[in-house]
Design a protein around this motif. Structure first.
Motif, PDB file in Angstrom:
ATOM      1  N   ALA A  23      11.703   8.198 -15.190  1.00  0.00           N
ATOM      2  CA  ALA A  23      11.107   7.927 -16.368  1.00  0.00           C
ATOM      3  C   ALA A  23      10.172   6.921 -15.861  1.00  0.00           C
ATOM      4  O   ALA A  23       9.013   6.828 -16.696  1.00  0.00           O
ATOM      5  CB  ALA A  23      12.217   7.329 -17.215  1.00  0.00           C
ATOM      6  N   LEU A  24      10.142   6.128 -15.078  1.00  0.00           N
ATOM      7  CA  LEU A  24       9.264   5.064 -14.772  1.00  0.00           C
ATOM      8  C   LEU A  24       8.292   5.496 -13.650  1.00  0.00           C
ATOM      9  O   LEU A  24       7.367   4.841 -13.332  1.00  0.00           O
ATOM     10  CB  LEU A  24       9.944   3.662 -14.355  1.00  0.00           C
ATOM     11  CG  LEU A  24      11.060   3.154 -15.164  1.00  0.00           C
ATOM     12  CD1 LEU A  24      11.633   1.868 -14.407  1.00  0.00           C
ATOM     13  CD2 LEU A  24      10.088   2.789 -16.420  1.00  0.00           C
ATOM     14  N   ARG A  25       8.371   6.541 -12.886  1.00  0.00           N
ATOM     15  CA  ARG A  25       7.550   7.074 -12.017  1.00  0.00           C
ATOM     16  C   ARG A  25       6.120   7.334 -12.399  1.00  0.00           C
ATOM     17  O   ARG A  25       5.902   7.947 -13.601  1.00  0.00           O
ATOM     18  CB  ARG A  25       8.278   8.135 -11.300  1.00  0.00           C
ATOM     19  CG  ARG A  25       7.203   8.587 -10.104  1.00  0.00           C
ATOM     20  CD  ARG A  25       8.077   9.399  -9.167  1.00  0.00           C
ATOM     21  NE  ARG A  25       9.085   8.575  -8.875  1.00  0.00           N
ATOM     22  CZ  ARG A  25      10.368   8.994  -7.944  1.00  0.00           C
ATOM     23  NH1 ARG A  25      10.335  10.424  -7.980  1.00  0.00           N
ATOM     24  NH2 ARG A  25      11.115   8.130  -7.707  1.00  0.00           N
ATOM     25  N   GLY A  26       5.168   6.862 -11.670  1.00  0.00           N
ATOM     26  CA  GLY A  26       3.682   7.456 -12.020  1.00  0.00           C
ATOM     27  C   GLY A  26       2.858   6.104 -13.251  1.00  0.00           C
ATOM     28  O   GLY A  26       1.759   6.586 -13.266  1.00  0.00           O
ATOM     29  N   ARG A  27       3.590   5.540 -13.533  1.00  0.00           N
ATOM     30  CA  ARG A  27       2.872   4.519 -14.477  1.00  0.00           C
ATOM     31  C   ARG A  27       2.401   3.471 -13.859  1.00  0.00           C
ATOM     32  O   ARG A  27       2.850   2.754 -12.625  1.00  0.00           O
ATOM     33  CB  ARG A  27       3.967   3.783 -15.569  1.00  0.00           C
ATOM     34  CG  ARG A  27       4.710   4.730 -16.454  1.00  0.00           C
ATOM     35  CD  ARG A  27       5.704   3.911 -17.223  1.00  0.00           C
ATOM     36  NE  ARG A  27       6.348   4.923 -17.956  1.00  0.00           N
ATOM     37  CZ  ARG A  27       7.362   4.500 -19.031  1.00  0.00           C
ATOM     38  NH1 ARG A  27       7.513   3.254 -19.153  1.00  0.00           N
ATOM     39  NH2 ARG A  27       7.773   5.541 -19.691  1.00  0.00           N
ATOM     40  N   THR A  28       1.195   2.830 -13.919  1.00  0.00           N
ATOM     41  CA  THR A  28       0.314   1.842 -13.591  1.00  0.00           C
ATOM     42  C   THR A  28       0.447   0.722 -14.280  1.00  0.00           C
ATOM     43  O   THR A  28       0.435   0.808 -15.565  1.00  0.00           O
ATOM     44  CB  THR A  28      -0.937   2.377 -13.381  1.00  0.00           C
ATOM     45  OG1 THR A  28      -1.705   2.594 -14.509  1.00  0.00           O
ATOM     46  CG2 THR A  28      -1.382   3.486 -12.368  1.00  0.00           C
ATOM     47  N   LYS A  29       0.529  -0.697 -13.798  1.00  0.00           N
ATOM     48  CA  LYS A  29       0.572  -1.960 -14.349  1.00  0.00           C
ATOM     49  C   LYS A  29      -0.200  -2.842 -13.518  1.00  0.00           C
ATOM     50  O   LYS A  29      -0.328  -2.787 -12.325  1.00  0.00           O
ATOM     51  CB  LYS A  29       2.221  -2.306 -14.292  1.00  0.00           C
ATOM     52  CG  LYS A  29       2.963  -1.355 -15.055  1.00  0.00           C
ATOM     53  CD  LYS A  29       4.302  -1.892 -14.731  1.00  0.00           C
ATOM     54  CE  LYS A  29       5.310  -0.765 -15.191  1.00  0.00           C
ATOM     55  NZ  LYS A  29       5.572   0.380 -14.611  1.00  0.00           N
ATOM     56  N   SER A  30      -0.749  -3.846 -14.429  1.00  0.00           N
ATOM     57  CA  SER A  30      -1.533  -4.824 -13.841  1.00  0.00           C
ATOM     58  C   SER A  30      -0.536  -5.772 -12.910  1.00  0.00           C
ATOM     59  O   SER A  30       0.652  -5.656 -13.227  1.00  0.00           O
ATOM     60  CB  SER A  30      -2.396  -5.650 -14.851  1.00  0.00           C
ATOM     61  OG  SER A  30      -1.367  -6.361 -15.600  1.00  0.00           O
ATOM     62  N   ALA A  31      -1.036  -6.738 -12.154  1.00  0.00           N
ATOM     63  CA  ALA A  31      -0.388  -7.729 -11.500  1.00  0.00           C
ATOM     64  C   ALA A  31       0.440  -8.658 -12.294  1.00  0.00           C
ATOM     65  O   ALA A  31       1.644  -8.762 -12.232  1.00  0.00           O
ATOM     66  CB  ALA A  31      -1.137  -8.187 -10.447  1.00  0.00           C
ATOM     67  N   THR A  32      -0.138  -9.022 -13.241  1.00  0.00           N
ATOM     68  CA  THR A  32       0.427  -9.924 -14.472  1.00  0.00           C
ATOM     69  C   THR A  32       1.428  -9.299 -15.029  1.00  0.00           C
ATOM     70  O   THR A  32       2.494  -9.975 -15.135  1.00  0.00           O
ATOM     71  CB  THR A  32      -0.563 -10.479 -15.139  1.00  0.00           C
ATOM     72  OG1 THR A  32      -1.457  -9.578 -15.938  1.00  0.00           O
ATOM     73  CG2 THR A  32      -1.552 -11.400 -14.409  1.00  0.00           C
TER      74      THR A  32
END
Length: 63
Positions: A23-32
């Protein structure tokens, strides 16, 4: 009847871990955002106990 959806113990089975991972694979997130998630999870896991060991429970009852 009251339903509790919160995790009661730290241990979960492998199929549940795989579902969460997919479910969490492939999501991009910022460092913060990643750091905020990390801090939140650390605080959450401090409050979730380990599952009691059946052998420890049996030994305490026999004493």
């Amino acid at each position: 009847m009251e339903t509790n959806y919160k995790r009661q113990y730290r241990q979960i089975d492998d199929t549940t871990k795989q579902k969460i991972s997919q479910a969490l694979r492939g999501r991009t997130k910022s460092a913060t955002h990643v750091q905020s998630i990390s801090n939140g999870l650390k605080n959450y896991w401090k409050q979730v106990p380990n599952k009691p060991n059946n052998n420890e429970t049996k030994n305490e009852e026999n004493e």
